[in-house]
Design an enzyme around this catalytic site. Structure first.
Site, PDB file in Angstrom:
ATOM      1  N   LYS A   1      -8.765   5.788 -19.413  1.00  0.00           N
ATOM      2  CA  LYS A   1      -9.122   6.257 -20.751  1.00  0.00           C
ATOM      3  C   LYS A   1      -7.939   6.089 -21.716  1.00  0.00           C
ATOM      4  O   LYS A   1      -7.479   4.981 -21.920  1.00  0.00           O
ATOM      5  CB  LYS A   1      -9.624   7.692 -20.649  1.00  0.00           C
ATOM      6  CG  LYS A   1     -10.694   7.893 -19.542  1.00  0.00           C
ATOM      7  CD  LYS A   1     -11.973   7.211 -19.872  1.00  0.00           C
ATOM      8  CE  LYS A   1     -12.945   6.971 -18.736  1.00  0.00           C
ATOM      9  NZ  LYS A   1     -13.053   7.877 -17.625  1.00  0.00           N
TER      10      LYS A   1
ATOM     11  N   TYR B   1     -16.649  16.415 -14.972  1.00  0.00           N
ATOM     12  CA  TYR B   1     -17.084  15.015 -14.994  1.00  0.00           C
ATOM     13  C   TYR B   1     -18.082  14.763 -13.847  1.00  0.00           C
ATOM     14  O   TYR B   1     -17.879  15.250 -12.724  1.00  0.00           O
ATOM     15  CB  TYR B   1     -15.852  14.111 -14.876  1.00  0.00           C
ATOM     16  CG  TYR B   1     -16.208  12.681 -14.563  1.00  0.00           C
ATOM     17  CD1 TYR B   1     -16.972  11.925 -15.452  1.00  0.00           C
ATOM     18  CD2 TYR B   1     -15.823  12.087 -13.373  1.00  0.00           C
ATOM     19  CE1 TYR B   1     -17.335  10.629 -15.156  1.00  0.00           C
ATOM     20  CE2 TYR B   1     -16.178  10.792 -13.073  1.00  0.00           C
ATOM     21  CZ  TYR B   1     -16.939  10.065 -13.968  1.00  0.00           C
ATOM     22  OH  TYR B   1     -17.309   8.792 -13.662  1.00  0.00           O
TER      23      TYR B   1
ATOM     24  N   ASP C   1      -7.615  18.457 -14.513  1.00  0.00           N
ATOM     25  CA  ASP C   1      -7.897  17.101 -14.993  1.00  0.00           C
ATOM     26  C   ASP C   1      -7.482  17.062 -16.468  1.00  0.00           C
ATOM     27  O   ASP C   1      -8.084  17.740 -17.314  1.00  0.00           O
ATOM     28  CB  ASP C   1      -9.395  16.801 -14.813  1.00  0.00           C
ATOM     29  CG  ASP C   1      -9.768  15.386 -15.213  1.00  0.00           C
ATOM     30  OD1 ASP C   1      -9.111  14.827 -16.114  1.00  0.00           O
ATOM     31  OD2 ASP C   1     -10.741  14.840 -14.650  1.00  0.00           O
TER      32      ASP C   1
ATOM     33  N   ARG D   1       0.854  -1.210   0.000  1.00  0.00           N
ATOM     34  CA  ARG D   1       0.000   0.000   0.000  1.00  0.00           C
ATOM     35  C   ARG D   1       0.879   1.246   0.000  1.00  0.00           C
ATOM     36  O   ARG D   1       0.589   2.235  -0.650  1.00  0.00           O
ATOM     37  CB  ARG D   1      -0.965   0.011   1.194  1.00  0.00           C
ATOM     38  CG  ARG D   1      -1.716   1.324   1.332  1.00  0.00           C
ATOM     39  CD  ARG D   1      -2.991   1.275   2.150  1.00  0.00           C
ATOM     40  NE  ARG D   1      -2.902   0.478   3.337  1.00  0.00           N
ATOM     41  CZ  ARG D   1      -2.255   0.839   4.469  1.00  0.00           C
ATOM     42  NH1 ARG D   1      -1.651   2.013   4.534  1.00  0.00           N
ATOM     43  NH2 ARG D   1      -2.220   0.037   5.506  1.00  0.00           N
TER      44      ARG D   1
HETATM   45  C1  LIG Z   1     -12.572  13.740 -17.347  1.00  0.00           C
HETATM   46  C2  LIG Z   1     -12.727  12.618 -16.388  1.00  0.00           C
HETATM   47  N1  LIG Z   1     -12.154  12.696 -15.172  1.00  0.00           N
HETATM   48  C3  LIG Z   1     -12.262  11.685 -14.260  1.00  0.00           C
HETATM   49  C4  LIG Z   1     -12.998  10.560 -14.543  1.00  0.00           C
HETATM   50  C5  LIG Z   1     -13.106   9.475 -13.483  1.00  0.00           C
HETATM   51  O1  LIG Z   1     -12.234   8.451 -13.769  1.00  0.00           O
HETATM   52  P1  LIG Z   1     -12.503   6.894 -13.373  1.00  0.00           P
HETATM   53  O2  LIG Z   1     -13.745   6.489 -14.077  1.00  0.00           O
HETATM   54  O3  LIG Z   1     -11.272   6.217 -13.836  1.00  0.00           O
HETATM   55  O4  LIG Z   1     -12.681   6.866 -11.887  1.00  0.00           O
HETATM   56  C6  LIG Z   1     -13.597  10.424 -15.787  1.00  0.00           C
HETATM   57  C7  LIG Z   1     -14.385   9.198 -16.092  1.00  0.00           C
HETATM   58  O5  LIG Z   1     -15.164   9.154 -17.016  1.00  0.00           O
HETATM   59  C8  LIG Z   1     -13.463  11.477 -16.734  1.00  0.00           C
HETATM   60  O6  LIG Z   1     -14.035  11.406 -17.951  1.00  0.00           O
END
Ligand SMILES: Cc1ncc(COP(=O)(O)O)c(C=O)c1O
Length: 394
Positions: free
Chosen positions: A202, A105, A177, A53
């Site tokens: 992604k 998101y 992000d 961890r």
């Molecule tokens: C722009 C963006 N940030 C964060 C996330 C969250 O990521 P995760 O689904 O891997 O937890 C997503 C998921 O669709 C996203 O599109």
């Protein structure tokens, strides 16, 4: 051997094996260290790893890779993108406030509005395409400006240099992000951002096979705070998934370059289609953020959104498209058509979604590696049938 300066395309391949792994064995891939604990040679001084961890050599190779790619000093790998976002935001204290982009998101929206508030961390949403609005939302207890650019799902563009300059003026941190761009196309730390976040599920992973998240910092103190949260919350990425993500990162350039070329072609096709009301893609000169995006990123990427006149037509179109999968997520080798209203942005209440332009005719399209002309032909036949169906039923 001293390392010569490399381009990011080369670093994608070489960064993960820059540790001592290849020096010991010559292995071209990082080993998967399946060990929760590590035998200690000495009674009162421990080796570099004690418990997975807190640190694992495979995860370490991944964390060093993303730190190098984002031009940071520390990288952290989490069990999901939202775990990375949550752990970074939990470095804030009760009584702190953050200004968050309204185009965000859905899972981040849920975390900010329903989890952080329970711990006394408050927020204000602001339109990050309008720097004046961002500055006006700052309060005496504001600590962070939180941006997504291009944003999910309407590809809104935040002027990264602009928010960094506001943040510095007010003594705030900036979190970005960077999921849609990846470090291949945009490196926010170079523009003065403090924390870069990724849903590595992604494009970085690229094969729709793992859920993973990453955070990167340049400042050492901030790195220590995120490490403390990663270790305390425990939402770490396992060794197998760390390995898969390293492999995904190696092919990022080949995948994203092809998908982005196709995305531009598809966006232009949709832009001229009679049934399509709006196309949102920062690679189209008509996009309001086109110039700003071009000044801070080297490509518009492989995600676009578009609106059809109503839910009925949208449903008929989705039901007749054959090649893309209809699913949550983006950034895979397969094209993914998503319906933000019931998928990525379902956590946002309808009234708030409407205000943000996330309507019942909105579709998000993540372009994969299929032949682009096949994708366009598929859209064409689906539009044709959808139009006929809707006209007949009226
Ligand atoms: C722009 C963006 N940030 C964060 C996330 C969250 O990521 P995760 O689904 O891997 O937890 C997503 C998921 O669709 C996203 O599109």
């Amino acid at each position: 051997m001293t390392q010569t300066k490399q381009s990011i395309e080369t670093s994608l391949i070489t960064a993960s094996t820059r540790g001592d792994y290849e020096q010991k064995t010559g292995a071209v891939n990082v080993p998967i260290y399946l060990s929760s604990t590590f035998d200690q040679e000495h009674f009162d001084s421990f080796g570099p790893y004690d418990y997975s961890r807190s640190g694992n050599p495979t995860r370490d190779a991944l964390e060093k890779t993303i730190a190098e790619l984002e031009a940071g000093t520390r990288g952290f790998a989490f069990s999901s993108g939202i775990a990375a976002i949550a752990s970074a935001l939990l470095t804030l204290n009760a009584g702190d406030h953050l200004v968050v982009t309204s185009e965000v998101y859905g899972g981040t929206y849920r975390f900010v509005t329903q989890v952080l508030t329970k711990y006394g961390i408050t927020h204000t949403f602001a339109d990050f395409t309008n720097l004046q609005e961002v500055e006006t939302a700052i309060q005496p207890n504001t600590k962070v400006l939180y941006a997504e650019t291009p944003a999910n799902p309407l590809l809104g563009i935040t002027d990264i240099r602009g928010i960094v300059s506001i943040a510095k003026k007010h003594g705030l941190l900036t979190f970005v992000d960077n999921t849609f761009m990846t470090p291949l196309y945009q490196r926010p730390l170079d523009l003065g951002v403090d924390v870069v976040l990724h849903s590595a599920t992604k494009f970085l992973g690229g094969h729709s096979d793992i859920i993973a998240g990453l955070a990167v910092t340049k400042d050492e103190e901030l790195g220590k705070q995120i490490y403390f949260m990663q270790n305390s919350m425990g939402a770490i990425l396992g060794a197998h998934d760390s390995f898969s993500l390293i492999q995904g990162i190696k092919t990022l350039n080949a995948r994203l370059t092809q998908s982005s070329q196709s995305a531009l072609k598809i966006a232009s096709y949709l832009d001229h289609h009679e049934l399509v009301e709006n196309v949102y893609y920062p690679g189209l000169p008509s996009h309001p953020g086109y110039d700003i995006h071009a000044s801070q990123a080297s490509n518009a990427g492989a995600v676009l959104s578009f609106t059809l006149p109503n839910r009925e037509l949208t449903k008929a179109f989705v039901e007749h498209v054959q090649i893309p999968i209809f699913a949550v997520s983006l950034g895979g080798v397969e094209s993914i058509l998503s319906y933000p209203v019931t998928m990525s942005h379902a956590a946002i209440p309808k009234e708030e979604r409407d205000k943000r332009g996330i309507t019942e005719g909105l579709l998000r399209f993540s372009v994969g590696l299929e032949n682009v002309d096949d994708l366009i032909a598929d859209f064409e036949q689906a539009f044709h049938i959808a139009k006929k169906q809707i006209t007949v039923s009226k």
